[in-house]
Design an enzyme around this catalytic site. Structure first.
Site, PDB file in Angstrom:
ATOM      1  N   LYS A  18       0.978  -1.289   0.043  1.00 13.37           N
ATOM      2  CA  LYS A  18       0.067   0.302   0.039  1.00 13.37           C
ATOM      3  C   LYS A  18       0.991   1.251  -0.178  1.00 13.37           C
ATOM      4  CE  LYS A  18      -2.413  -0.987   3.736  1.00 13.37           C
ATOM      5  NZ  LYS A  18      -1.597  -2.383   4.278  1.00 13.37           N
ATOM      6  N   ARG A  93      -9.711   0.985   8.356  1.00 11.90           N
ATOM      7  CA  ARG A  93      -9.156  -0.018   8.684  1.00 11.90           C
ATOM      8  C   ARG A  93     -10.152  -0.833   9.431  1.00 11.90           C
ATOM      9  NH1 ARG A  93      -3.654   0.622   8.544  1.00 11.90           N
ATOM     10  NH2 ARG A  93      -2.350  -1.389   8.947  1.00 11.90           N
ATOM     11  N   ARG A 134      11.907  -6.138   4.906  1.00 10.28           N
ATOM     12  CA  ARG A 134      11.869  -4.593   4.338  1.00 10.28           C
ATOM     13  C   ARG A 134      12.407  -3.554   5.324  1.00 10.28           C
ATOM     14  NH1 ARG A 134       5.547  -3.155   4.665  1.00 10.28           N
ATOM     15  NH2 ARG A 134       5.346  -3.110   7.024  1.00 10.28           N
ATOM     16  N   ARG A 168      10.894  -1.310  10.916  1.00 13.95           N
ATOM     17  CA  ARG A 168       9.902  -0.831  11.922  1.00 13.95           C
ATOM     18  C   ARG A 168      10.006  -1.899  13.067  1.00 13.95           C
ATOM     19  NH1 ARG A 168       4.677  -0.148   8.170  1.00 13.95           N
ATOM     20  NH2 ARG A 168       3.733  -1.042   9.945  1.00 13.95           N
ATOM     21  N   ARG A 179      -0.721  -8.864  13.165  1.00 11.55           N
ATOM     22  CA  ARG A 179      -1.427  -7.904  12.458  1.00 11.55           C
ATOM     23  C   ARG A 179      -2.155  -8.527  11.209  1.00 11.55           C
ATOM     24  NH1 ARG A 179       4.121  -5.173  10.867  1.00 11.55           N
ATOM     25  NH2 ARG A 179       2.905  -4.121   9.426  1.00 11.55           N
TER      26      ARG A 179
END
Ligand code: AMP
Length: 222
Positions: A18, A93, A134, A168, A179
């Site tokens: 996203k 969300r 990432r 992160r 999540r």
């Protein structure tokens, strides 16, 4: 060519791309980009009661309460310049957030309500691999992946030349599983809501960044 759609929500599981694809769209068609994840990470960096609360929730993979995020969004929507389109990344969300967004838009920005919801479809196995690998440049925020998007010169950001990268805190294997659970339970019900309104377009989000970006380009029409 002017784009057909300029009032966009981008949805998908964590790690579906996203943020990456919002950045592409923002650059290509000059949208105003609101990422609730980025906003909340800024709040969580502050040493205040709210900052500590938000950090505790995000780092463990929990959602921030609807009431909190709606207050944040109410202020953010006011910042969108009237002549500009926008893309919302990470919001709504939950179903209550989606309904509240409709109400806020009807009262705060009539005539500028959503015209497209992009839903990036990516299976769990891919999102886990994407999230675990990432990182981003600590200076300019450019996004990288140890397998799919390394800097052109090892250890140096392509965009700004700085050498520090960060990950992160919620990008751990255990937190990703949580999540994904939250996403299934709370976010997936938003999909039929937008489908019923005729706004939803599903995009296969598996594949290189430019291939997914091209699929989105064909839908958005720029
Ligand atoms: P993201 O960068 O979109 O993956 O968001 C990071 C984290 O911020 C999420 O895992 C949630 O904890 C929190 N968050 C972001 N957007 C929302 C939202 N709309 N509602 C509740 N929590 C959110």
């Amino acid at each position: 060519m002017a784009s057909l759609y300029r009032h966009i929500v981008i949805m998908g599981p964590p790690g579906s791309g996203k943020g990456t694809q919002s950045a592409v769209l923002t650059e290509k068609i000059g949208l105003y980009n609101i990422s609730t994840g980025d906003l909340l990470r800024q709040v969580s960096a502050e040493d205040t009661p709210l900052g500590r609360d938000v950090k505790g929730l995000i780092d463990k993979g929990n959602f921030v309460p609807d009431e909190t995020i709606l207050k944040v969004m109410q202020e953010q929507l006011k910042k969108i310049p009237e002549e500009k389109g926008y893309i919302l990344d990470g919001f709504p969300r939950t179903l209550p957030q989606a309904k509240a967004l409709d109400e806020m838009m009807a009262s705060q920005m009539p005539g500028r309500g959503l015209d497209l919801v992009l839903f990036l479809q990516v299976p769990d196995a891919y999102v886990i691999e994407r999230i675990i690998g990432r990182s981003k440049c600590a200076h300019c925020g450019a996004l990288y992946h140890e397998r799919y998007k390394q800097p052109k010169v090892f250890g140096i950001c392509d965009v700004c030349g700085h050498k520090e990268f960060e990950r992160r805190e919620d990008d751990t294997y255990e937190t990703v599983l949580l999540r994904l659970q939250k996403y299934r339970k709370l976010t997936e019900p938003v999909i039929p809501y937008y489908e019923d309104k005729g706004l939803l377009v599903c995009i296969d989000g598996v594949g290189p960044i430019d291939v997914v970006a091209e699929k989105i380009r064909q839908v958005v029409g720029y």
